[in-house]
Design a protein around this motif. Structure first.
Motif, PDB file in Angstrom:
ATOM      1  N   UNK A 169       1.195  -1.055  -0.039  1.00 56.77           N
ATOM      2  CA  UNK A 169      -0.370   0.089  -0.074  1.00 56.77           C
ATOM      3  C   UNK A 169       1.222   1.255   0.234  1.00 56.77           C
ATOM      4  N   UNK A 170       2.028   1.556   0.852  1.00 54.65           N
ATOM      5  CA  UNK A 170       3.530   2.279   0.930  1.00 54.65           C
ATOM      6  C   UNK A 170       3.496   2.545  -0.560  1.00 54.65           C
ATOM      7  N   UNK A 171       4.034   1.849  -1.593  1.00 57.85           N
ATOM      8  CA  UNK A 171       4.680   1.704  -3.042  1.00 57.85           C
ATOM      9  C   UNK A 171       3.311   2.555  -4.135  1.00 57.85           C
ATOM     10  N   UNK A 172       2.428   1.774  -3.041  1.00 62.37           N
ATOM     11  CA  UNK A 172       0.997   2.069  -4.216  1.00 62.37           C
ATOM     12  C   UNK A 172       0.415   3.843  -4.197  1.00 62.37           C
ATOM     13  N   UNK A 173       0.515   4.181  -3.117  1.00 60.42           N
ATOM     14  CA  UNK A 173      -0.192   5.691  -2.025  1.00 60.42           C
ATOM     15  C   UNK A 173       1.903   6.415  -2.957  1.00 60.42           C
ATOM     16  N   UNK A 184       9.152   2.388   1.103  1.00 57.05           N
ATOM     17  CA  UNK A 184       7.971   1.468   0.699  1.00 57.05           C
ATOM     18  C   UNK A 184       9.273  -0.110   0.979  1.00 57.05           C
ATOM     19  N   UNK A 185      10.271   0.194   0.158  1.00 55.26           N
ATOM     20  CA  UNK A 185      11.016  -0.734   0.255  1.00 55.26           C
ATOM     21  C   UNK A 185      11.894  -1.265   1.528  1.00 55.26           C
ATOM     22  N   UNK A 186      11.600  -0.133   2.204  1.00 54.14           N
ATOM     23  CA  UNK A 186      11.918  -0.439   3.296  1.00 54.14           C
ATOM     24  C   UNK A 186      11.527  -1.155   4.482  1.00 54.14           C
ATOM     25  N   UNK A 187      10.411  -0.928   4.797  1.00 51.96           N
ATOM     26  CA  UNK A 187       8.631  -1.460   4.729  1.00 51.96           C
ATOM     27  C   UNK A 187       8.487  -3.336   4.511  1.00 51.96           C
ATOM     28  N   UNK A 188       9.571  -3.112   3.213  1.00 48.29           N
ATOM     29  CA  UNK A 188       9.229  -4.798   2.611  1.00 48.29           C
ATOM     30  C   UNK A 188      10.278  -5.467   3.231  1.00 48.29           C
ATOM     31  N   UNK A 189      11.784  -4.897   3.453  1.00 45.93           N
ATOM     32  CA  UNK A 189      12.133  -5.401   4.009  1.00 45.93           C
ATOM     33  C   UNK A 189      12.481  -5.689   5.386  1.00 45.93           C
ATOM     34  N   UNK A 190      11.450  -4.802   6.728  1.00 46.04           N
ATOM     35  CA  UNK A 190      10.761  -5.926   7.458  1.00 46.04           C
ATOM     36  C   UNK A 190      10.343  -6.372   7.465  1.00 46.04           C
ATOM     37  N   UNK A 191       9.516  -6.655   6.610  1.00 45.98           N
ATOM     38  CA  UNK A 191       8.277  -7.571   7.059  1.00 45.98           C
ATOM     39  C   UNK A 191       9.149  -9.196   6.071  1.00 45.98           C
ATOM     40  N   UNK A 192       9.926  -8.578   5.514  1.00 44.38           N
ATOM     41  CA  UNK A 192      10.358 -10.357   5.130  1.00 44.38           C
ATOM     42  C   UNK A 192      11.295 -10.839   6.419  1.00 44.38           C
ATOM     43  N   UNK A 193      11.739  -9.700   6.841  1.00 46.11           N
ATOM     44  CA  UNK A 193      12.318 -10.259   8.638  1.00 46.11           C
ATOM     45  C   UNK A 193      11.224 -10.269   9.369  1.00 46.11           C
ATOM     46  N   UNK A 194       9.912  -9.905   9.681  1.00 52.40           N
ATOM     47  CA  UNK A 194       8.986 -10.327  10.389  1.00 52.40           C
ATOM     48  C   UNK A 194       8.403 -11.727   9.849  1.00 52.40           C
ATOM     49  N   UNK A 195       8.145 -11.915   8.703  1.00 48.44           N
ATOM     50  CA  UNK A 195       8.338 -13.439   8.319  1.00 48.44           C
ATOM     51  C   UNK A 195       9.603 -14.824   8.961  1.00 48.44           C
ATOM     52  N   UNK A 196      10.455 -13.844   8.026  1.00 45.49           N
ATOM     53  CA  UNK A 196      11.251 -14.853   8.923  1.00 45.49           C
ATOM     54  C   UNK A 196      11.395 -15.675  10.086  1.00 45.49           C
TER      55      UNK A 196
END
Length: 459
Positions: A169-173, A184-196
């Motif tokens: 959503x951050x990238x889309x907005x 948005x790229x930083x949030x994607x990196x954080x979300x990958x870390x959370x999933x890991x």
């Protein structure tokens, strides 16, 4: 003619039987008398059989019978110059030695393990104790992982999915804002870390994750290092992509160049609150405090400039995301012209920071994958060990890290002193390594396994 007709009809010659395998049996049986001048080799045998049958069939005879003279004359001719015993017995001497069996028809060669020769040539290996480690452990499937998840693990998993949706959503907005694209790229990196972190927590339910085996000597915990290495490489690529976009915008803004796209920053009005930045701050705090998505990376890689900050901000990944979100929350309060310049400057700064942070993480995790230790303090530890009076020389010293939670130190030293002194020296070196490199007891740092080998020297 009458006497000749009363004689029995001779039997046809029979096929001779083969000699017995046992030489003793061959010696016990009487050898037949062969006549070399006869037409048939069985002539003597047939003649003896015929005489026996004649005696059985004649019955009592008188001297006046016609057959008496012929029988007596025939018998006198047959027994002339022989033993008066009517049976053809021959004397034999019994052998005193044990009877030896013949090897004819038997398989030659030794019987490998059961042969006496093989015991002298092919010696069996000594019995070995079974290995304490299993050869391999079963790796769980996706269905097994799903069935083993607890309620808390399912909640954390769905939160990591929501974190990824916030990044999308951050990238889309973004609407042309390079700073929001970088966020948005930083949030994607954080979300990958959370999933890991969730995947690691679920795999911890199984024995293969931490237990050592022949196939995986340190379990599957090194797979987490490999996944973090891949995510850090992705962070470097995203930072380079942002740098290329910034260069493109700088070239389009140069005089005499007609831009192909209009980059009007109409995503938020002046003086309003950017809800996307608020979502970014909230999702980062939840993942940092609740899931501790980059806690392991923060332990293996430390920045001296932010190490004194609180636990959340001391992690470089969290610090970069939170600082960028806070600045984007303040930017709408400024004028439009200043907003454009600050947006480009903030985007370029974040892109460079992403490249620097990603390269540092790649270097730190790459050294772990190569079984080496890239932390600080090794030289100080070696200096303190060398300064001990009981240590004369250090032959070899290896420091290496297996995964995020385990490090190993192997030292080979030349020492002098009594046995009690060497015991104290061993305890001192082990405590020194764990306190200096592992952070001390209760600090939550890496676990250190220390192996010391002493070579005692006489003064």
């Amino acid at each position: 003619m009458a006497s000749s007709s009363s004689l029995p009809i001779p039997l046809p010659p029979q096929t001779p039987s083969p000699p017995p395998d046992n030489p003793d049996q061959r010696s016990l049986a009487p050898e037949p008398q062969y006549d070399p001048n006869a037409l048939s080799p069985m002539h003597g045998i047939m003649q003896n059989e015929r005489l026996k049958e004649d005696i059985a069939n004649m019955g009592p005879t008188s001297p006046t019978s016609p057959s008496f003279g012929s029988f007596s004359s025939h018998g006198s001719n047959a027994n002339a110059g022989s033993d008066p015993n009517p049976f053809n017995f021959q004397p034999m001497a019994l052998a005193k030695s044990p009877v030896m069996k013949s090897n004819i028809g038997q398989r030659r060669g030794h019987k490998y393990k059961h042969s006496s020769i093989s015991h002298q040539i092919f010696l069996e290996p000594p019995p070995r104790a079974p290995l304490a480690l299993p050869a391999s452990l079963p790796i769980p499937t996706l269905k097994e992982c799903r069935s083993s998840m607890s309620k808390d693990q399912k909640t954390r998993f769905w939160w990591s999915v929501c974190h990824m949706l916030i990044a999308g959503y951050t990238l889309w907005s973004a609407h042309g804002s390079l700073a929001m694209t970088a966020l948005s790229h930083l949030i994607l990196f954080d979300s990958l870390g959370a999933l890991l972190c969730v995947i690691v927590d679920v795999l911890g339910n199984f024995e293969v994750w931490k237990r050592s085996s022949v196939r995986h000597p340190f379990g599957l915990e090194r797979a987490e290092v490999l996944a973090g290495f891949a995510a850090s490489v992705l962070l470097v690529f995203m930072g380079m992509d942002l740098i290329s976009h910034n260069l493109q915008h700088w070239l389009e803004a140069s005089p005499g160049h007609q831009p192909h796209h209009s980059h009007e920053h109409d995503r938020v009005s002046a003086g309003s609150v950017d809800l996307t930045a608020v979502l970014a701050i909230g999702s980062t705090l939840v993942s940092a405090i609740g899931l501790k998505n980059h806690a392991r990376i923060g332990k293996s890689m430390r920045f001296a400039y932010i190490e004194s900050l609180p636990s959340v901000l001391s992690n470089p990944s969290h610090f970069l995301t939170l600082s960028c979100s806070t600045l984007l929350l303040i930017l709408p309060l400024l004028s439009v012209s200043l907003y454009n310049w600050l947006d480009k400057l903030l985007s370029l700064s974040m892109a460079i920071s992403m490249c620097v942070l990603g390269s540092r993480i790649v270097k730190a995790l790459g050294s772990i994958l190569l079984m080496s230790f890239s932390g600080n303090g090794v030289s100080d530890v070696m200096r303190d060990i060398q300064a001990d009076p009981a240590v004369t020389a250090i032959d070899d010293a290896r420091f290496w890290q297996v995964h995020y939670g385990l490090c190993m130190a192997n030292l080979k030293l030349r020492v002098t002193g009594t046995e009690e002194t060497l015991v104290k020296l061993r305890e001192k070196i082990t405590s020194l390594i764990r306190n200096r490199l592992g952070g001390g007891y209760g600090s939550g740092g890496q676990k250190w396994e220390v192996t010391l080998q002493f070579t005692a020297e006489r003064l």
